[in-house]
Design an enzyme around this catalytic site. Structure first.
Site, PDB file in Angstrom:
ATOM      1  CD  GLU A  57      36.843  47.935  47.099  1.00  0.00           C
ATOM      2  OE1 GLU A  57      37.644  48.304  47.987  1.00  0.00           O
ATOM      3  OE2 GLU A  57      36.053  48.718  46.531  1.00  0.00           O
TER       4      GLU A  57
ATOM      5  CG  ASP B 148      30.908  47.209  44.541  1.00  0.00           C
ATOM      6  OD1 ASP B 148      31.582  46.251  44.120  1.00  0.00           O
ATOM      7  OD2 ASP B 148      31.163  48.396  44.277  1.00  0.00           O
TER       8      ASP B 148
ATOM      9  CD  GLU C 166      39.256  51.812  41.318  1.00  0.00           C
ATOM     10  OE1 GLU C 166      38.458  50.934  41.696  1.00  0.00           O
ATOM     11  OE2 GLU C 166      39.117  53.026  41.580  1.00  0.00           O
TER      12      GLU C 166
HETATM   13  O1  KIV Z   1      32.058  51.124  42.991  1.00  0.00           O
HETATM   14  C1  KIV Z   1      32.412  51.241  41.820  1.00  0.00           C
HETATM   15  O2  KIV Z   1      31.874  52.017  41.039  1.00  0.00           O
HETATM   16  C2  KIV Z   1      33.525  50.415  41.366  1.00  0.00           C
HETATM   17  C3  KIV Z   1      34.123  50.738  40.045  1.00  0.00           C
HETATM   18  C4  KIV Z   1      35.026  51.886  40.199  1.00  0.00           C
HETATM   19  C5  KIV Z   1      34.810  49.566  39.430  1.00  0.00           C
HETATM   20  O3  KIV Z   1      33.947  49.538  42.056  1.00  0.00           O
END
Ligand code: KIV
Length: 263
Positions: free
Chosen positions: A114, A84, A181
């Site tokens: 995101e 991420d 999500e």
């Molecule tokens: O940070 C995370 O774990 C996520 C998942 C919920 C897809 O983005």
């Protein structure tokens, strides 16, 4: 051993073979998950809650994700690792280049970010510079303060149209994967059927190409509110490895998510 690549995911989508993914944050669990058959691992900013004990993902920094990405890579060097980009680490093109490059050098094979229309240009620029990108729309936890909480998205027609159009724009910008999500199953089916790229759902019904869960949810160790889509596979199996295998089996065979896990 062969490494899992984006081409695997594309083949699975074409063959309609469902796949299971999990978050992972450290060496030991990454290794265990991969050995039990999880080929896609997400170093999610959910670590802000699960590892650090915050009540949102907002405090997570790029240093945090970098640290956990290298641990996960050491545990599962042949998994497809998605890391991420945390809150405010991709607000400008220069930030996103620098931060994505850092995660890729530590072992990430893809970065996830995101948002909808405002990230389209960033996705395009990262993709052009050889960084595979996973989009993330629907409930986007980094926007919790704008959304006024963790709420299901896309119930009304206007919001559903925005999500659908964003999904198409994210694909057109070059994203290789999309996470949906907490949206209604009907909307996620429409998006999954429309897009050529694989779509992974969490709280997005059973029609997506893949499913992803936060690892703490499959072991039933999440504290406080348990989302409807979460399922404790450990209580049914009594063993961590068996719980992971049961999760994979239930996703591949379409048992999970059941109606009770969907919106
Ligand atoms: O940070 C995370 O774990 C996520 C998942 C919920 C897809 O983005």
């Amino acid at each position: 051993m062969k490494s899992t690549t984006i081409s695997y995911l594309n083949k699975w989508k074409k063959k309609r073979k469902k796949f299971a993914a999990l978050t992972a944050y450290d060496f030991s669990f990454a290794k265990l998950f991969f050995n039990e058959g999880i080929q896609i691992l997400l170093v999610g900013d959910s670590l802000g809650m699960t590892i650090q004990g915050h009540n949102s993902t907002i405090p997570v920094t790029i240093d945090n994700i970098a640290y956990h990405t290298s641990a996960v890579h050491r545990g599962a060097p042949h998994a497809l690792i998605i890391s991420d980009l945390p809150f405010m680490s991709y607000a400008t093109p220069n930030q996103s280049f620098k931060n994505a490059a850092r995660l890729m050098r530590l072992g990430a094979n893809m970065v996830k970010l995101e948002g909808g229309s405002w990230v389209i240009e960033t996705i395009h620029m990262l993709t052009e510079r050889s960084v595979p990108v996973c989009g993330h729309i629907g409930l986007t936890p980094q926007s919790v303060n704008i959304l006024s909480g963790y709420k299901i998205q896309g119930f009304d027609t206007e919001n559903a149209n925005i999500i659908f159009n964003n999904a198409k724009a994210i694909e057109a910008a070059g994203a290789k994967l999309l996470v949906l999500e907490c949206i209604p199953s009907t909307l996620s089916k429409l998006i999954t059927d429309t897009l050529k790229i694989p779509v992974i759902g969490i709280g997005a019904g059973s029609s997506t190409d893949g499913q992803i869960l936060v690892m703490h949810d499959i072991f039933g160790i999440t504290d406080g509110f348990i989302p409807k889509f979460a399922k404790n596979f450990l209580s049914e199996t009594g063993d961590i490895r068996a719980a992971v295998r049961k999760y994979i089996y239930e996703v591949e065979s379409g048992i999970y998510p059941a109606n009770e896990n969907c919106f």
